[in-house]
Design a protein around this motif. Structure first.
Motif, mmCIF file in Angstrom:
data_model
loop_
_atom_site.group_PDB
_atom_site.id
_atom_site.type_symbol
_atom_site.label_atom_id
_atom_site.label_comp_id
_atom_site.label_asym_id
_atom_site.label_seq_id
_atom_site.Cartn_x
_atom_site.Cartn_y
_atom_site.Cartn_z
ATOM 1 N N PRO A 38 108.033 35.556 53.934
ATOM 2 C CA PRO A 38 109.184 36.387 54.316
ATOM 3 C C PRO A 38 108.930 37.295 55.521
ATOM 4 O O PRO A 38 109.864 37.916 56.024
ATOM 5 C CB PRO A 38 109.429 37.255 53.065
ATOM 6 C CG PRO A 38 108.549 36.729 51.998
ATOM 7 C CD PRO A 38 107.429 36.011 52.670
ATOM 8 N N LEU A 39 107.691 37.389 55.981
ATOM 9 C CA LEU A 39 107.321 38.360 57.005
ATOM 10 C C LEU A 39 107.414 37.731 58.396
ATOM 11 O O LEU A 39 106.637 36.834 58.733
ATOM 12 C CB LEU A 39 105.900 38.866 56.751
ATOM 13 C CG LEU A 39 105.662 39.460 55.350
ATOM 14 C CD1 LEU A 39 104.209 39.873 55.192
ATOM 15 C CD2 LEU A 39 106.588 40.632 55.082
ATOM 16 N N PRO A 40 108.358 38.165 59.224
ATOM 17 C CA PRO A 40 108.649 37.460 60.483
ATOM 18 C C PRO A 40 107.525 37.507 61.507
ATOM 19 O O PRO A 40 107.465 36.643 62.393
ATOM 20 C CB PRO A 40 109.900 38.175 61.009
ATOM 21 C CG PRO A 40 109.878 39.519 60.352
ATOM 22 C CD PRO A 40 109.256 39.305 59.013
ATOM 23 N N LEU A 41 106.607 38.469 61.415
ATOM 24 C CA LEU A 41 105.545 38.555 62.412
ATOM 25 C C LEU A 41 104.366 37.650 62.102
ATOM 26 O O LEU A 41 103.448 37.522 62.917
ATOM 27 C CB LEU A 41 105.073 40.008 62.557
ATOM 28 C CG LEU A 41 106.154 41.002 63.008
ATOM 29 C CD1 LEU A 41 105.537 42.363 63.306
ATOM 30 C CD2 LEU A 41 106.920 40.486 64.221
ATOM 31 N N PHE A 42 104.370 37.010 60.934
ATOM 32 C CA PHE A 42 103.401 35.962 60.654
ATOM 33 C C PHE A 42 103.981 34.633 61.118
ATOM 34 O O PHE A 42 105.004 34.184 60.603
ATOM 35 C CB PHE A 42 103.073 35.905 59.160
ATOM 36 C CG PHE A 42 102.139 36.977 58.697
ATOM 37 C CD1 PHE A 42 100.761 36.807 58.768
ATOM 38 C CD2 PHE A 42 102.640 38.170 58.213
ATOM 39 C CE1 PHE A 42 99.901 37.803 58.353
ATOM 40 C CE2 PHE A 42 101.779 39.177 57.786
ATOM 41 C CZ PHE A 42 100.408 39.003 57.865
ATOM 42 N N ASP A 43 103.340 34.025 62.109
ATOM 43 C CA ASP A 43 103.775 32.734 62.646
ATOM 44 C C ASP A 43 105.230 32.797 63.098
ATOM 45 O O ASP A 43 106.150 32.331 62.408
ATOM 46 C CB ASP A 43 103.584 31.620 61.619
ATOM 47 C CG ASP A 43 103.773 30.240 62.245
ATOM 48 O OD1 ASP A 43 103.918 30.168 63.474
ATOM 49 O OD2 ASP A 43 103.787 29.252 61.504
ATOM 50 N N ARG A 44 105.438 33.343 64.267
ATOM 51 C CA ARG A 44 106.795 33.539 64.796
ATOM 52 C C ARG A 44 107.503 32.234 65.134
ATOM 53 O O ARG A 44 108.677 32.234 65.479
ATOM 54 C CB ARG A 44 106.741 34.426 66.034
ATOM 55 C CG ARG A 44 106.261 35.838 65.734
ATOM 56 C CD ARG A 44 106.379 36.721 66.937
ATOM 57 N NE ARG A 44 105.952 38.082 66.652
ATOM 58 C CZ ARG A 44 106.116 39.096 67.479
ATOM 59 N NH1 ARG A 44 106.693 38.907 68.653
ATOM 60 N NH2 ARG A 44 105.695 40.299 67.161
ATOM 61 N N GLY A 45 106.805 31.135 65.038
ATOM 62 C CA GLY A 45 107.412 29.851 65.393
ATOM 63 C C GLY A 45 108.347 29.288 64.338
ATOM 64 O O GLY A 45 108.987 28.264 64.576
#
Length: 271
Positions: free
Chosen positions: A176-183
């Motif tokens: 759920p965390l957008p800054l982990f693997d922004r792809g």
């Protein structure tokens, strides 16, 4: 129930029963998915270290879900290239055999989508790279429920099982965390369920689909043909024991953990 009422309920229960039992009872009130983890479920991702683990750990449950119209994806982490007692088999040959066996077994269960990471059997590494690939599949498939092997099964000696389960839980936590693997776009999984567990908190009757589980496992001839009768008896004994506990002929057992409890919460162990 208001926050104040919940706090008072916990305090009163703890005074009578102790903090452990009070938290267990309140957690079961707060997390209804513990009683029915598949309520409203449309997609399931089943992660397996090797071809055959999903059927072995959860095959009858998955067949039941497939019959109900749930979309199921298998994610296989390794190529299964060393899972044999025959020294004359080449790893590449065994990889091809096991892939075909898994495809047949999946059709029997009702699984239509298979994803393969193809790491060498026995060499799954505990790394950010492997976790990132699992995370990509979680976000791509967008499951409501993720099923994986219990990485904390005592005496589990196979590293692919321990690390595969742990990396899957980490991927679900980070998803759920957008800054982990922004792809890839974030996705929140509702529930994780662990098979191969000695600490089940959810037992599902599977009388209708247990024979299908056996049929699917029998398709993995390279693994079970030479010991099928003994292995079948083992499966029946375990399923009968859990079935007897819930008043059915056969059942499968899982550790259910709401995904929100996968970080910094003792409730994950108490539920």
């Amino acid at each position: 129930m208001s926050s104040a009422s919940l706090v008072e309920e916990v305090r009163e229960l703890a005074a009578r029963l102790g903090a452990h039992e009070a938290l267990v009872r309140v957690a079961r009130e707060l997390f209804e998915e513990l009683a029915n983890p598949f309520e409203g479920c449309r997609r399931v991702l089943c992660v397996q270290p090797h071809p055959d683990d999903c059927e072995y750990g959860a095959g009858a449950t998955l067949a039941d879900l497939a019959d109900e119209g749930v979309e199921i994806t298998y994610l296989t982490l390794t190529d299964g290239s060393r899972g044999t007692l025959d020294p004359g088999v080449e790893p590449r040959q065994l990889t091809e055999v096991r892939r075909r066996e898994q495809e047949r077994a999946a059709r029997i269960i009702g699984v239509k989508r298979l994803v393969w990471l193809d790491y060498p059997d026995g060499e799954l590494s505990y790394s950010a790279e492997v976790r990132r690939r699992i995370l990509g599949v979680v976000r791509g498939e967008r499951p409501d429920v993720v099923i994986a092997p219990d990485p904390w099964l005592m005496y589990e000696a196979h590293p692919d099982h321990r690390l595969g389960g742990l990396l899957t839980l980490e991927a679900v936590m980070f998803s759920p965390l957008p800054l982990f693997d922004r792809g890839s776009p974030p996705h929140s999984v509702k529930v994780v369920m662990l098979y191969y567990t000695a600490r089940p908190n959810y037992i599902r009757p599977v009388d209708r689909t247990f024979e299908r589980k056996l049929e699917a496992l029998k398709a993995h001839e390279s693994q079970f043909a030479s010991t099928w009768q003994t292995f079948k008896l083992y499966l029946e004994v375990i399923a009968a024991a859990y079935g007897g506990q819930v008043g059915s002929r056969y059942a499968e057992a899982f550790r259910v953990i709401p995904a929100v409890l996968l970080h910094a919460s003792a409730l994950s162990q108490l539920v």
